[in-house]
Design an enzyme around this catalytic site. Structure first.
Site, PDB file in Angstrom:
ATOM      1  N   LYS A 114       0.932  -1.299   0.085  1.00 34.87           N
ATOM      2  CA  LYS A 114      -0.168  -0.015  -0.021  1.00 34.87           C
ATOM      3  C   LYS A 114       0.819   1.259   0.155  1.00 34.87           C
ATOM      4  O   LYS A 114       0.451   2.133  -0.534  1.00 34.87           O
ATOM      5  CB  LYS A 114      -0.947  -0.144   1.177  1.00 34.87           C
ATOM      6  CG  LYS A 114      -2.229  -0.803   1.254  1.00 34.87           C
ATOM      7  CD  LYS A 114      -3.205  -0.756   1.898  1.00 34.87           C
ATOM      8  CE  LYS A 114      -4.567  -1.434   1.876  1.00 34.87           C
ATOM      9  NZ  LYS A 114      -5.621  -1.228   2.697  1.00 34.87           N
ATOM     10  N   LYS A 198      -4.893  -9.817  -6.650  1.00 32.96           N
ATOM     11  CA  LYS A 198      -6.249 -10.099  -5.946  1.00 32.96           C
ATOM     12  C   LYS A 198      -7.540  -9.099  -6.388  1.00 32.96           C
ATOM     13  O   LYS A 198      -6.953  -8.037  -6.897  1.00 32.96           O
ATOM     14  CB  LYS A 198      -6.185 -10.042  -4.324  1.00 32.96           C
ATOM     15  CG  LYS A 198      -5.876  -8.815  -3.748  1.00 32.96           C
ATOM     16  CD  LYS A 198      -5.997  -8.766  -2.440  1.00 32.96           C
ATOM     17  CE  LYS A 198      -6.081  -7.464  -1.968  1.00 32.96           C
ATOM     18  NZ  LYS A 198      -6.144  -7.219  -0.550  1.00 32.96           N
ATOM     19  N   LYS A 201     -10.718  -3.119  -4.335  1.00 37.31           N
ATOM     20  CA  LYS A 201     -11.429  -1.942  -4.589  1.00 37.31           C
ATOM     21  C   LYS A 201     -10.561  -0.686  -5.105  1.00 37.31           C
ATOM     22  O   LYS A 201     -11.032  -0.009  -5.920  1.00 37.31           O
ATOM     23  CB  LYS A 201     -11.857  -1.226  -3.086  1.00 37.31           C
ATOM     24  CG  LYS A 201     -12.477  -2.077  -2.133  1.00 37.31           C
ATOM     25  CD  LYS A 201     -12.604  -1.554  -0.991  1.00 37.31           C
ATOM     26  CE  LYS A 201     -13.444  -2.456   0.041  1.00 37.31           C
ATOM     27  NZ  LYS A 201     -13.527  -1.946   1.449  1.00 37.31           N
TER      28      LYS A 201
END
Ligand code: AMP
Ligand code: TRP
Length: 334
Positions: A114, A198, A201
């Site tokens: 992230k 994966k 969002k």
């Protein structure tokens, strides 16, 4: 003393809840609701580890609450609330910041993903995010935590933190070591555009995921466009090893229709993907669309959603306060 069974899990209100959230987490939440006491939390404090527009955050907190209910959670059976309304989460997180070692956090792969290349610019909150997650779980002395596979490492950290706390203060079993509950058949739903990534969002292309609020037509279009390869559907699982996109779609279908992958392969072996994709779209429409429609309906009654959160908050608060009080005593805080 053995701690009683209790489930806790959380979902971030960052919008665009998708099929991965549903199959990897929400569906499991509902199963557990009938087996033991469960607490489900809209983790708004986790969401703000990256900037959220205030007006959107408010809306997304309610939408995630609606998604919990639309997936089958019952506010009379489970405690449903939002994290920031029980201040004990932040307080216990601070205490756990003092238990967790820097070296442990440095191993967290989600932070690396992230934060991206420029780690210096990531928020401190993003770095200590796993400690807040440990606090969520330990605040209620939860024993079971249903999550997708991507959260396994964070769960292991929660166990390490619980163990170190119990050992440092010589309070054996004070915090139970929480067990992850991860779906076996499909622990990780992958992107429709890249079978090695994966479904998430944050992926830019909306065609990489099925959102719970997608219309029938959009689902059909997305599945039609989903990446596959030029080979037909094989007979054996081992022939899917280097075909991640094919494997992902077949896994999704198997999970939705409650069949094993072997049975699905048997049904479609030798057939072309276009035949299979039609069936997959049908299964998705049958399962996802009713959830999306319920979310939409619930979002029209925000007062009701707020009431659900308020009731959940009151119940969560009682458990949290009792455990926090003991935690403060153990540490020696006056
Ligand atoms: P998040 O939206 O990141 O708060 O995730 C909520 C829950 O959904 C967590 O338990 C995640 O592990 C799970 N989850 C998110 N993405 C996926 C995915 N692609 N496959 C399976 N589970 C997922
Ligand atoms: N980190 C989890 C995710 O991104 C969300 C979460 C926060 C959570 N606190 C939790 C999950 C406690 C389980 C238990 O998916």
């Amino acid at each position: 003393m053995k701690n009683k069974n209790l489930t806790f899990s959380g979902v971030q209100p960052t919008g665009n809840l998708h099929l991965g959230n549903y199959l990897g987490a929400l569906k499991n939440f509902v199963d557990l609701q009938n087996k033991m006491e469960c607490i489900y939390c809209v983790v708004d404090l986790h969401a703000i580890t990256v900037y959220q527009k205030p007006s959107e955050l408010k809306e997304n907190i309610l939408e995630t609450t609606a998604a919990f209910l639309a997936s089958g959670l019952d506010e009379n059976k489970s405690i449903i609330f939002n994290q920031s309304s029980v201040s004990g989460h932040a307080e216990l997180a601070w205490i756990l910041n003092c238990i967790c070692r820097v070296g442990w956090l440095n191993r967290m792969t989600q932070f690396k993903d992230k934060a991206g290349k420029d780690k210096e610019k990531a928020s401190v909150g993003l770095y200590i995010y796993p400690n807040l997650m440990a606090a969520d779980i330990l605040l209620y002395k939860a024993t079971h935590v249903p999550v997708g596979e991507d959260q396994k490492q964070h769960l292991e950290l929660s166990r390490d933190i619980a163990q170190k706390f119990n050992r440092d203060f010589q309070v054996e079993n004070f915090f139970p070591l929480p067990e992850p509950i991860i779906q076996k058949n499909i622990s990780r739903v992958m992107s429709l555009r890249d079978g090695l990534k994966k479904m998430s969002k944050s992926e830019e292309s909306d065609f990489a995921r099925i959102n719970l609020r997608d219309s029938k037509d959009l689902i059909m279009q997305k599945i039609k466009k989903a990446k596959t390869d030029s080979l037909p559907i094989p007979e054996k699982k081992k022939d899917l090893i280097n075909r991640p996109e094919a494997l992902n779609l077949l896994n999704i279908y198997s999970d939705l229709t409650k069949k094993s992958l072997d049975v699905t392969l048997n049904e479609f072996q030798g057939k072309d993907f276009s035949v299979f994709k039609k069936k997959l779209s049908e299964a998705l429409i049958e399962i996802v669309c009713p959830v999306g429609e319920k979310i939409e309906k619930l979002m029209k009654d925000k007062t009701f959603l707020q009431k659900v959160l308020q009731k959940g908050t009151e119940n969560a608060y009682k458990i949290a306060e009792e455990n926090l009080k003991k935690t403060r005593e153990i540490i020696g805080l006056l």
